[in-house]
Write an enzyme that holds these catalytic residues in place. Structure first.
Site, short mmCIF file in Angstrom:
data_model
loop_
_atom_site.label_atom_id
_atom_site.label_comp_id
_atom_site.label_asym_id
_atom_site.label_seq_id
_atom_site.Cartn_x
_atom_site.Cartn_y
_atom_site.Cartn_z
N CYS A 1 0.84 -1.20 0.00
CA CYS A 1 0.00 0.00 0.00
C CYS A 1 0.88 1.25 0.00
O CYS A 1 2.03 1.22 0.41
CB CYS A 1 -0.88 0.02 1.24
SG CYS A 1 -1.82 -1.50 1.44
N ARG B 1 2.12 1.56 -5.86
CA ARG B 1 2.29 0.57 -4.79
C ARG B 1 1.04 -0.26 -4.57
O ARG B 1 1.10 -1.33 -3.98
CB ARG B 1 2.68 1.28 -3.49
CG ARG B 1 3.97 2.03 -3.58
CD ARG B 1 4.34 2.60 -2.25
NE ARG B 1 4.79 1.57 -1.34
CZ ARG B 1 6.06 1.24 -1.15
NH1 ARG B 1 6.99 1.88 -1.79
NH2 ARG B 1 6.40 0.29 -0.32
N TRP C 1 -3.54 -2.07 -1.52
CA TRP C 1 -3.45 -3.35 -2.23
C TRP C 1 -4.05 -4.35 -1.24
O TRP C 1 -3.49 -4.61 -0.18
CB TRP C 1 -1.99 -3.69 -2.53
CG TRP C 1 -1.84 -4.91 -3.39
CD1 TRP C 1 -1.88 -4.97 -4.75
CD2 TRP C 1 -1.60 -6.25 -2.93
NE1 TRP C 1 -1.70 -6.27 -5.17
CE2 TRP C 1 -1.53 -7.06 -4.09
CE3 TRP C 1 -1.47 -6.84 -1.68
CZ2 TRP C 1 -1.32 -8.45 -4.01
CZ3 TRP C 1 -1.27 -8.21 -1.61
CH2 TRP C 1 -1.17 -8.99 -2.76
N ASN D 1 -0.19 -0.49 6.14
CA ASN D 1 0.36 -1.37 5.12
C ASN D 1 0.88 -2.60 5.85
O ASN D 1 1.58 -2.47 6.85
CB ASN D 1 1.51 -0.67 4.39
CG ASN D 1 2.21 -1.59 3.41
OD1 ASN D 1 1.58 -2.50 2.86
ND2 ASN D 1 3.49 -1.37 3.20
N GLY D 2 0.54 -3.80 5.35
CA GLY D 2 1.04 -5.01 5.98
C GLY D 2 -0.11 -5.91 6.40
O GLY D 2 -1.24 -5.77 5.91
N GLU E 1 12.09 -13.79 -18.42
CA GLU E 1 11.73 -12.39 -18.17
C GLU E 1 10.79 -11.87 -19.26
O GLU E 1 9.84 -11.14 -18.98
CB GLU E 1 13.01 -11.54 -18.08
CG GLU E 1 12.83 -10.04 -17.98
CD GLU E 1 12.07 -9.57 -16.74
OE1 GLU E 1 11.66 -10.39 -15.91
OE2 GLU E 1 11.85 -8.35 -16.64
N LYS F 1 7.05 -10.43 -18.42
CA LYS F 1 6.59 -9.08 -18.82
C LYS F 1 5.25 -9.19 -19.55
O LYS F 1 4.35 -8.39 -19.32
CB LYS F 1 7.62 -8.40 -19.76
CG LYS F 1 8.89 -7.96 -19.08
CD LYS F 1 8.77 -6.66 -18.32
CE LYS F 1 8.69 -6.73 -16.86
NZ LYS F 1 9.51 -7.38 -15.96
N GLU G 1 2.34 -10.21 -17.04
CA GLU G 1 1.88 -9.20 -16.08
C GLU G 1 1.27 -7.99 -16.77
O GLU G 1 0.41 -7.32 -16.19
CB GLU G 1 2.96 -8.81 -15.07
CG GLU G 1 4.21 -8.21 -15.61
CD GLU G 1 5.26 -7.94 -14.51
OE1 GLU G 1 4.94 -7.95 -13.31
OE2 GLU G 1 6.43 -7.71 -14.87
N HIS H 1 11.66 -32.29 -24.17
CA HIS H 1 11.26 -33.09 -23.01
C HIS H 1 9.81 -32.80 -22.61
O HIS H 1 9.38 -33.19 -21.53
CB HIS H 1 12.21 -32.83 -21.84
CG HIS H 1 13.62 -33.22 -22.15
ND1 HIS H 1 14.04 -34.52 -22.22
CD2 HIS H 1 14.71 -32.46 -22.46
CE1 HIS H 1 15.34 -34.56 -22.54
NE2 HIS H 1 15.75 -33.31 -22.70
N LYS I 1 3.75 -2.69 -6.83
CA LYS I 1 5.17 -2.56 -7.12
C LYS I 1 6.05 -3.28 -6.12
O LYS I 1 6.99 -3.96 -6.47
CB LYS I 1 5.52 -1.07 -7.15
CG LYS I 1 6.98 -0.78 -7.47
CD LYS I 1 7.30 -1.14 -8.89
CE LYS I 1 8.74 -0.91 -9.25
NZ LYS I 1 9.09 -1.68 -10.46
O1 M6R Z 1 11.49 -5.00 -5.48
P1 M6R Z 1 11.93 -6.37 -5.86
O2 M6R Z 1 13.00 -6.35 -6.92
O3 M6R Z 1 12.33 -7.21 -4.69
O4 M6R Z 1 10.65 -7.05 -6.51
C1 M6R Z 1 10.67 -8.40 -6.91
C2 M6R Z 1 9.46 -8.72 -7.74
O5 M6R Z 1 8.29 -8.54 -7.00
C3 M6R Z 1 9.39 -7.87 -9.01
O6 M6R Z 1 10.53 -8.01 -9.79
C4 M6R Z 1 8.16 -8.26 -9.85
O7 M6R Z 1 8.31 -9.57 -10.34
C5 M6R Z 1 7.90 -7.26 -10.98
N1 M6R Z 1 6.49 -7.05 -11.12
C6 M6R Z 1 8.40 -7.74 -12.28
O8 M6R Z 1 8.12 -6.88 -13.34
#
Ligand code: M6R
Length: 614
Positions: free
Chosen positions: A2, A27, A75, A101-102, A484, A488, A491, A507, A609
């Site tokens: 959050c 966030r 969030w 937050n938490g 990766e 991308k 998400e 396999h 984030k």
């Molecule tokens: O802040 P961090 O690098 O620890 O975050 C790790 C992941 O949560 C972050 O990389 C997430 O997978 C992103 N949404 C990827 O685009």
């Protein structure tokens, strides 16, 4: 997860708080809310959905002016993302307002206790118990600071809490345990935020808080204590980026801006890291050369994109240092009782420095006696603070939820770590290290070259706008790039995407290939004959089965054209550094495709984030 803002000063608290929330909305964006203190009352408004919903409601139903306030973007964890569950939450007599937050892990027991005492709950959240507990304390005569200290001692879990008391209009009180909170230091005003973006347009002076601390801000000052009331001190620091870094700068999305910032970000990540004589120097490397020589195993822990950076790091560090490396998802590592000794170096990679899974992993490692080195982008965040050493990535603020420049600078920091270890342990000659550093220094130009050819990638995205599934193949250091690329796309575009090691295809995954299925293939540089040729064979195999092959290959590679439906050419770079250039087209592709699909690229559904809950 959050976003949290607190303000006390002379300006309109509503304006300061809403502006701060706008900068923190990445966030969490399930709901937004605000509480102001005005003439002995709490004025509050909160709305499900994005911040714009709250702003619209505030425009239609303005609150009275105030110079003390708190605000929140959520969030959701406990309770659906509705108006009712949006923060702030008020005590039963509307005297205290709280944002959080938490997760309060013992909230069920506390809620039962409050209900037994006749308190009527107005939400399904874990947070609400805190507002009632705080209100009971202030009504019994405690000031809000003491109330917060007492209540925090009763809470289990992870939390940042910020509260105001209608009867104490010039004070905002906050607390943190395992969750981010920073103080912004102004003149005649002070700020609280989940991160410095909350107040960067007002001040670049900040105070980092420790674990289990309570902070009280007034116009005149800031006071920090432990949960037990004992005096404590925050650590003052200057934020080395300004408001312009937190703006979109003419781009439609922060993500696109951050992709295009990569030449600079990579250059900044390299800046000042070697002496004129060519020796690498890592200022924040607080481990002695002897400690580094004693390392007999490296475990890289991270999540999501940072985990994929760790996979690349393994290839490079093992090759350059011959130290065995493992790479683990932080949440798996923590709970499997890993074998750790004082000679194990645990490397935590995290853009935000607040990812709860990674934080718990490093705490576990340190408790076992291992040393921890953080690769992190966020100055003053918890993970570097709790590590023995740190390599900052210097990417500047990353606001798009999908990590881009965060990833490329994590790669640079990982390469620097590998080379530094090789220098200390003597596993590479000085000129070999300088050779790799020289190649790294060419990377900003190479990345810029790819960005300059963005239109071809955007055309591909337009062409594939109807794809329902996309596969990504890579080998060696290209395998994490494939993972990766798939992440991308998942998400941002919400379409099925998988990354595979090309050697694994036969396999099982080859069964997925059908007529017209788009498959991105990261082709290793030609210099690596075996890897390169085996990849070309894999491409032939999928093409024979109808796949639409989209190849990322070296610009003068003659072997790819016969097997490609499209080729995105990459500059000639060493195999271990290829991820730095190969990932860029995949970032551009995902950003453009999602944008064309009408998705919110910066705030993809269900994501946040910084994942500050386990
Ligand atoms: O802040 P961090 O690098 O620890 O975050 C790790 C992941 O949560 C972050 O990389 C997430 O997978 C992103 N949404 C990827 O685009």
């Amino acid at each position: 997860m959050c976003g949290i803002v607190g303000y006390v000063g002379e300006k309109s608290a509503q304006d300061v708080v809403i502006e701060g929330l706008r900068r923190l909305e990445y966030r969490g964006y399930d709901s937004a809310g605000i509480a102001l203190v005005h003439e002995g009352s709490i004025l509050s408004d909160k709305k499900a959905g994005k911040l714009a919903n709250l702003e619209k409601d505030l425009a239609e139903h303005p609150l009275e002016a105030s110079t003390t306030g708190i605000g929140h973007t959520r969030w959701a964890t406990h309770g659906a993302p509705t108006d009712r569950n949006a923060h702030p939450h008020l005590g039963q007599h509307d005297r205290v307002a709280v944002i959080h937050n938490g997760i309060i892990e013992n909230f069920a027991a506390l809620r039962g206790e409050l209900e037994d005492a006749g308190v009527e709950m107005r939400s399904d959240t874990d947070t609400e118990v805190v507002s009632h507990l705080l209100e009971a304390e202030v009504e019994a005569g405690a000031d809000l600071t003491v109330a917060m200290q007492r209540v925090c001692q009763r809470l289990a879990g992870a939390f940042t809490l910020v509260a105001v008391d209608a009867a104490d209009p010039a004070r905002v009180v906050a607390a943190r345990r395992n969750s981010p909170l920073v103080v912004g230091l102004g003149e005649g005003e002070n700020f609280l935020g989940s991160d410095v973006a909350a107040f960067i347009e007002h001040t670049r002076e900040a105070l980092e808080l420790g674990q289990d601390q309570v902070v009280t801000i007034t116009r005149e000052g800031v006071e920090v204590t432990g949960f037990d009331g004992s005096p404590a001190e925050g650590k003052h620091y200057h934020v080395d980026w300004d408001l312009s870094a937190a703006e979109k700068d003419g781009h439609d999305w922060f993500m696109r801006k951050e992709i295009f910032e990569q030449p600079h970000a990579v250059a900044d990540a390299l800046l000042g890291r070697h002496s004129p004589g060519g020796r690498l120097q890592l200022d924040e490397m607080r481990l002695s050369e002897q400690e580094l020589r004693d390392v007999d195993k490296i475990i890289l822990v991270a999540c999501g994109t940072a985990f994929y950076a760790g996979l690349v790091a393994k290839y490079a560090i093992e090759h350059w240092t011959r130290i065995p490396c493992e790479v683990e998802l932080a949440h798996e590592f923590r709970y499997r009782d890993p074998i750790l000794t004082q000679d194990t170096l645990v490397v935590a990679i995290s853009q935000s420095g607040e990812t709860a899974d990674t934080l718990m992993a490093i705490r576990h490692a340190r408790a076992q006696g291992s040393r921890v080195l953080a690769i992190c982008n966020t100055n003053g965040s918890t993970i570097p603070r709790e590590s023995d050493a740190v390599i900052y990535t210097h990417a500047g603020p990353e606001i798009g939820v999908a990590s881009t420049k965060g990833f490329s600078t994590q790669l640079v920091a990982s390469y620097l770590l590998g080379l530094y270890l090789a220098q200390v342990r003597g596993t590479m000659y000085g000129d070999e290290i300088r050779g790799v550093v020289h190649e790294l220094e060419q990377m900003p130009g190479h990345i810029q070259g790819i960005l300059d050819r963005k239109d071809a990638i955007y055309a591909l995205a337009a062409d594939l706008a109807d794809a329902r599934s996309v596969l990504f193949l890579g080998r060696h250091a290209g395998f994490p790039v494939a993972l990766e690329g798939a992440l991308k796309l998942k998400e941002l575009a919400y379409i099925h995407a998988e990354g595979f090691a090309a050697g694994e295809l036969k396999h099982g995954p080859i069964a997925l290939i059908e007529e017209g299925l788009p498959v991105f293939c990261v082709v290793p540089p030609q210099g690596r004959d075996q890897l390169h040729d085996k990849m070309i064979s894999a491409i032939q195999e999928i093409r024979a089965r109808g796949a639409r092959t989209l190849l990322l290959a070296e610009e003068d590679d003659p072997a790819v054209a016969p097997y490609a439906d499209s080729v995105i050419y990459l500059p000639r770079v060493p195999v271990l550094l290829q991820p730095l250039v190969a990932v860029v087209p995949l970032q551009l592709f995902a950003c453009e495709l999602a944008s064309r699909m009408g998705h919110d690229v910066d705030q993809p559904r269900n994501l946040a984030k910084s994942v500050t809950v386990e």
